[in-house]
Design a protein around this motif. Structure first.
Motif, PDB file in Angstrom:
ATOM      1  N   LEU A  40      70.318 -69.619  49.744  1.00 24.78           N
ATOM      2  CA  LEU A  40      71.386 -69.650  48.743  1.00 24.78           C
ATOM      3  C   LEU A  40      71.371 -68.420  47.847  1.00 24.78           C
ATOM      4  O   LEU A  40      72.436 -67.895  47.482  1.00 24.78           O
ATOM      5  CB  LEU A  40      71.301 -70.921  47.900  1.00 24.78           C
ATOM      6  N   LYS A  71      74.462 -65.817  47.486  1.00 25.21           N
ATOM      7  CA  LYS A  71      75.046 -65.580  46.168  1.00 25.21           C
ATOM      8  C   LYS A  71      75.029 -64.089  45.816  1.00 25.21           C
ATOM      9  O   LYS A  71      76.026 -63.547  45.330  1.00 25.21           O
ATOM     10  CB  LYS A  71      74.278 -66.391  45.115  1.00 25.21           C
ATOM     11  N   GLU A  72      73.920 -63.421  46.070  1.00 32.36           N
ATOM     12  CA  GLU A  72      73.815 -61.992  45.759  1.00 32.36           C
ATOM     13  C   GLU A  72      74.759 -61.165  46.636  1.00 32.36           C
ATOM     14  O   GLU A  72      75.439 -60.264  46.145  1.00 32.36           O
ATOM     15  CB  GLU A  72      72.374 -61.515  45.933  1.00 32.36           C
ATOM     16  N   THR A 110      77.538 -62.159  48.008  1.00 34.59           N
ATOM     17  CA  THR A 110      78.892 -62.454  47.549  1.00 34.59           C
ATOM     18  C   THR A 110      79.207 -61.658  46.295  1.00 34.59           C
ATOM     19  O   THR A 110      80.297 -61.089  46.161  1.00 34.59           O
ATOM     20  CB  THR A 110      79.047 -63.969  47.278  1.00 34.59           C
ATOM     21  N   ARG A 111      78.256 -61.586  45.369  1.00 34.60           N
ATOM     22  CA  ARG A 111      78.444 -60.829  44.129  1.00 34.60           C
ATOM     23  C   ARG A 111      78.666 -59.345  44.415  1.00 34.60           C
ATOM     24  O   ARG A 111      79.551 -58.707  43.834  1.00 34.60           O
ATOM     25  CB  ARG A 111      77.235 -61.024  43.209  1.00 34.60           C
ATOM     26  N   ASP A 170      85.178 -67.699  43.580  1.00 29.26           N
ATOM     27  CA  ASP A 170      84.956 -68.883  42.748  1.00 29.26           C
ATOM     28  C   ASP A 170      85.329 -68.698  41.279  1.00 29.26           C
ATOM     29  O   ASP A 170      85.333 -69.656  40.519  1.00 29.26           O
ATOM     30  CB  ASP A 170      83.494 -69.338  42.840  1.00 29.26           C
ATOM     31  N   SER A 179      78.610 -66.686  50.204  1.00 35.22           N
ATOM     32  CA  SER A 179      78.979 -68.035  49.762  1.00 35.22           C
ATOM     33  C   SER A 179      80.468 -68.255  49.983  1.00 35.22           C
ATOM     34  O   SER A 179      81.280 -67.377  49.701  1.00 35.22           O
ATOM     35  CB  SER A 179      78.686 -68.208  48.274  1.00 35.22           C
TER      36      SER A 179
END
Length: 156
Positions: free
Chosen positions: A48, A52-53, A55-56, A68, A128
């Motif tokens: 996860l 997340k990283e 996606t950022r 999001d 993500s």
């Protein structure tokens, strides 16, 4: 698994480890990090966190839509306007990244970096899925649209 003894076939175990290491961008010496897929250190702290990283990073570089952070149509318009103001276009317009990025960190400090340097920090292929995109909007079809006559359960 998850701290309890388990058995797995050699092929299935090596296939899972191979695929997971590719998705996570792990090197050969890091395979031990994914030996237990149910452990919190594997799923939450590695899988996860990597998603997340990544996606950022993609959002910083490309201003990805959907994401999001956009919960309504007005937020979508604002996001596209900010991106267009920042780099002169949106990724929807051209599908390209700006040469330089201006990034604000959690402390509010601003740094400038090269887009390719930022993209080189992506690990593997994992991102993500934007589950919160347009969450505040009623996206059911209007009465005049043919989709209106589909059972309402399809849209809930």
């Amino acid at each position: 698994m998850n701290g309890k003894p388990w058995k797995a076939g050699k092929f299935s175990y090596s296939l899972r480890c191979s695929l997971w290491s590719e998705h996570l961008g792990l090197h050969e010496g890091e395979i031990s990090k994914i030996s237990d897929p149910l452990a919190d250190t594997t799923y939450k702290d590695l899988w996860l966190a990597t998603a997340k990283e990544n996606t950022r990073i993609y959002d910083e570089v490309f201003g990805c839509i959907p994401n999001d952070e956009i919960h309504s149509r007005s937020a979508l318009r604002q996001s596209m306007a900010r991106q267009k103001e920042k780099v002169g276009h949106t990724t929807i317009d051209l599908g390209i990244a700006p040469g330089k990025l201006i990034i604000r960190d959690a402390n509010g400090e601003i740094t400038e970096t090269d887009s390719m340097d930022r993209l080189n920090s992506v690990k593997g292929h994992l991102v993500s899925f934007p589950l919160e995109f347009m969450r505040d909007e009623d996206l059911r079809p209007a009465f005049i649209e043919s989709e209106f006559y589909v059972a309402p359960q399809v849209y809930h």
